[in-house]
Design a protein around this motif. Sequence first.
Motif, mmCIF file in Angstrom:
data_model
loop_
_atom_site.group_PDB
_atom_site.id
_atom_site.type_symbol
_atom_site.label_atom_id
_atom_site.label_comp_id
_atom_site.label_asym_id
_atom_site.label_seq_id
_atom_site.Cartn_x
_atom_site.Cartn_y
_atom_site.Cartn_z
ATOM 1 N N GLY A 33 15.892 -3.654 7.724
ATOM 2 C CA GLY A 33 15.345 -3.764 6.379
ATOM 3 C C GLY A 33 15.534 -2.516 5.542
ATOM 4 N N ARG A 34 15.304 -1.356 6.142
ATOM 5 C CA ARG A 34 15.379 -0.106 5.377
ATOM 6 C C ARG A 34 16.785 0.117 4.809
ATOM 7 N NH1 ARG A 34 11.637 3.828 5.304
ATOM 8 N NH2 ARG A 34 10.597 2.835 7.048
ATOM 9 N N THR A 35 17.785 -0.193 5.629
ATOM 10 C CA THR A 35 19.170 -0.017 5.188
ATOM 11 C C THR A 35 19.515 -1.012 4.079
ATOM 12 O OG1 THR A 35 19.705 0.615 7.439
ATOM 13 C CG2 THR A 35 21.553 0.094 6.003
ATOM 14 N N VAL A 36 19.083 -2.253 4.249
ATOM 15 C CA VAL A 36 19.366 -3.282 3.235
ATOM 16 C C VAL A 36 18.708 -2.910 1.908
ATOM 17 C CG1 VAL A 36 19.019 -5.704 2.598
ATOM 18 C CG2 VAL A 36 19.683 -5.120 4.936
ATOM 19 N N LEU A 37 17.456 -2.431 1.975
ATOM 20 C CA LEU A 37 16.774 -2.039 0.735
ATOM 21 C C LEU A 37 17.502 -0.871 0.076
ATOM 22 C CD1 LEU A 37 12.924 -2.332 1.319
ATOM 23 C CD2 LEU A 37 14.523 -3.967 0.395
ATOM 24 N N ARG A 38 17.968 0.078 0.884
ATOM 25 C CA ARG A 38 18.694 1.224 0.331
ATOM 26 C C ARG A 38 19.957 0.750 -0.384
ATOM 27 N NH1 ARG A 38 19.724 4.260 4.893
ATOM 28 N NH2 ARG A 38 17.616 5.110 4.791
ATOM 29 N N GLU A 39 20.648 -0.186 0.232
ATOM 30 C CA GLU A 39 21.869 -0.723 -0.389
ATOM 31 C C GLU A 39 21.560 -1.421 -1.715
ATOM 32 O OE1 GLU A 39 24.047 -1.518 3.923
ATOM 33 O OE2 GLU A 39 23.522 -3.230 2.659
ATOM 34 N N LEU A 40 20.351 -1.959 -1.812
ATOM 35 C CA LEU A 40 19.947 -2.636 -3.052
ATOM 36 C C LEU A 40 19.344 -1.648 -4.052
ATOM 37 C CD1 LEU A 40 18.380 -5.868 -1.491
ATOM 38 C CD2 LEU A 40 20.446 -5.754 -2.900
ATOM 39 N N GLY A 41 19.356 -0.359 -3.696
ATOM 40 C CA GLY A 41 18.904 0.661 -4.637
ATOM 41 C C GLY A 41 17.458 1.080 -4.471
ATOM 42 N N THR A 42 16.806 0.640 -3.401
ATOM 43 C CA THR A 42 15.408 0.994 -3.177
ATOM 44 C C THR A 42 15.275 1.883 -1.946
ATOM 45 O OG1 THR A 42 14.691 -1.076 -4.192
ATOM 46 C CG2 THR A 42 13.084 0.067 -2.827
ATOM 47 N N GLU A 43 15.090 3.157 -2.217
ATOM 48 C CA GLU A 43 14.965 4.140 -1.132
ATOM 49 C C GLU A 43 13.482 4.360 -0.860
ATOM 50 O OE1 GLU A 43 17.898 6.062 0.027
ATOM 51 O OE2 GLU A 43 16.542 6.610 1.668
ATOM 52 N N LEU A 44 13.055 4.101 0.360
ATOM 53 C CA LEU A 44 11.635 4.259 0.682
ATOM 54 C C LEU A 44 11.435 5.460 1.595
ATOM 55 C CD1 LEU A 44 10.724 0.542 1.440
ATOM 56 C CD2 LEU A 44 10.107 1.840 -0.599
ATOM 57 N N PRO A 45 10.330 6.206 1.407
ATOM 58 C CA PRO A 45 10.037 7.323 2.293
ATOM 59 C C PRO A 45 9.929 6.846 3.745
ATOM 60 C CG PRO A 45 8.526 7.281 0.410
ATOM 61 C CD PRO A 45 9.309 6.005 0.378
ATOM 62 N N GLU A 46 10.227 7.731 4.676
ATOM 63 C CA GLU A 46 10.247 7.370 6.095
ATOM 64 C C GLU A 46 8.890 6.885 6.596
ATOM 65 O OE1 GLU A 46 12.587 6.910 8.420
ATOM 66 O OE2 GLU A 46 14.019 7.188 6.784
ATOM 67 N N ASP A 47 7.799 7.371 5.972
ATOM 68 C CA ASP A 47 6.471 6.977 6.469
ATOM 69 C C ASP A 47 6.004 5.625 5.914
ATOM 70 O OD1 ASP A 47 6.147 7.868 3.885
ATOM 71 O OD2 ASP A 47 4.216 8.843 4.267
ATOM 72 N N VAL A 48 6.824 4.997 5.097
ATOM 73 C CA VAL A 48 6.475 3.661 4.598
ATOM 74 C C VAL A 48 7.029 2.608 5.566
ATOM 75 C CG1 VAL A 48 6.801 1.977 2.741
ATOM 76 C CG2 VAL A 48 6.426 4.389 2.187
ATOM 77 N N VAL A 49 6.142 1.791 6.071
ATOM 78 C CA VAL A 49 6.540 0.724 6.986
ATOM 79 C C VAL A 49 7.004 -0.482 6.172
ATOM 80 C CG1 VAL A 49 5.697 -0.927 8.716
ATOM 81 C CG2 VAL A 49 4.946 1.471 8.780
ATOM 82 N N ILE A 50 8.136 -1.047 6.543
ATOM 83 C CA ILE A 50 8.639 -2.243 5.861
ATOM 84 C C ILE A 50 8.256 -3.465 6.680
ATOM 85 C CG2 ILE A 50 10.694 -3.475 5.070
ATOM 86 C CD1 ILE A 50 12.036 -0.675 4.829
ATOM 87 N N LYS A 51 7.549 -4.381 6.038
ATOM 88 C CA LYS A 51 7.151 -5.605 6.727
ATOM 89 C C LYS A 51 7.868 -6.791 6.094
ATOM 90 C CE LYS A 51 3.200 -8.012 8.634
ATOM 91 N NZ LYS A 51 1.764 -8.020 8.877
ATOM 92 N N VAL A 52 8.648 -7.488 6.897
ATOM 93 C CA VAL A 52 9.432 -8.617 6.404
ATOM 94 C C VAL A 52 8.694 -9.918 6.721
ATOM 95 C CG1 VAL A 52 11.615 -9.870 6.606
ATOM 96 C CG2 VAL A 52 11.603 -7.365 6.693
ATOM 97 N N TRP A 53 8.498 -10.718 5.693
ATOM 98 C CA TRP A 53 7.772 -11.988 5.839
ATOM 99 C C TRP A 53 8.744 -13.138 5.736
ATOM 100 C CZ3 TRP A 53 2.298 -12.115 6.287
ATOM 101 C CH2 TRP A 53 1.691 -10.858 6.195
ATOM 102 N N THR A 79 0.868 -1.180 0.000
ATOM 103 C CA THR A 79 0.000 0.000 0.000
ATOM 104 C C THR A 79 0.907 1.233 0.000
ATOM 105 O OG1 THR A 79 -0.101 0.401 2.379
ATOM 106 C CG2 THR A 79 -1.598 -1.288 1.500
ATOM 107 N N PRO A 80 0.332 2.440 -0.089
ATOM 108 C CA PRO A 80 1.190 3.638 -0.066
ATOM 109 C C PRO A 80 2.031 3.736 1.205
ATOM 110 C CG PRO A 80 -0.997 4.194 -0.877
ATOM 111 C CD PRO A 80 -1.071 2.773 -0.413
ATOM 112 N N THR A 81 1.631 3.046 2.273
ATOM 113 C CA THR A 81 2.384 3.149 3.528
ATOM 114 C C THR A 81 2.942 1.810 4.003
ATOM 115 O OG1 THR A 81 0.307 2.908 4.732
ATOM 116 C CG2 THR A 81 1.112 5.165 4.372
ATOM 117 N N LEU A 82 2.873 0.796 3.144
ATOM 118 C CA LEU A 82 3.370 -0.526 3.545
ATOM 119 C C LEU A 82 4.144 -1.179 2.403
ATOM 120 C CD1 LEU A 82 3.364 -2.970 5.568
ATOM 121 C CD2 LEU A 82 1.321 -3.757 4.362
#
Length: 193
Positions: A129-149, A89-92
Amino acid sequence: MTATSTPGERARALYAVLKNKDLIPEGYIEQLTQLMEHGWSPDNGARIVAKAWVDPAFRELLLKDGTAACAQFGFTGPQGEYIVALEDTPTLKNVIVCSLCSCTNWPVLGLPPEWYKGFEFRARLVREGRTVLRELGTELPEDVVIKVWDTSAESRYLVLPQRPAGSEHMSEEQLRQLVTKDVLIGVALPRVG
Ligand code: FE
């Protein structure tokens, strides 16, 4: 065989024992190899995602019963017995990992990429998760919650990302091209152009 034998040597030794005991059905290895090389592909997941983007009824089914939705395309089989689609979603932002080993949804995602099997990715994604995604080239806004399954149970996931901005006029066929294995795992976002 010693403890330092390679995976290839161990596989060949196992094969020899099973063959010797007549425990490998005729054509089994050939069929599985054919499936791995030609049947299991992220192109399958791309078809599922693109269809869900353009067809609200299919999207509803996919989110309710991922196994049934994927079966409509014939995407069934080992590691696809219980498929769960994770809706961004826009925030997930959903991301898949197997913290124990390297499980993926074979029929829909294909076999896992090398980095997905790495100990560091598996350990760090859960913690940062946020740092790992950034390293992989995916920068997410701070208000987006990252849910790891974590794929360690029976469920095999695929991520249903948001349809990207700028894709409004694209056909289902064109939309498919936006969906890669990384997008299906959740570490990348689909992008237009
Ligand atoms: Fe695993």
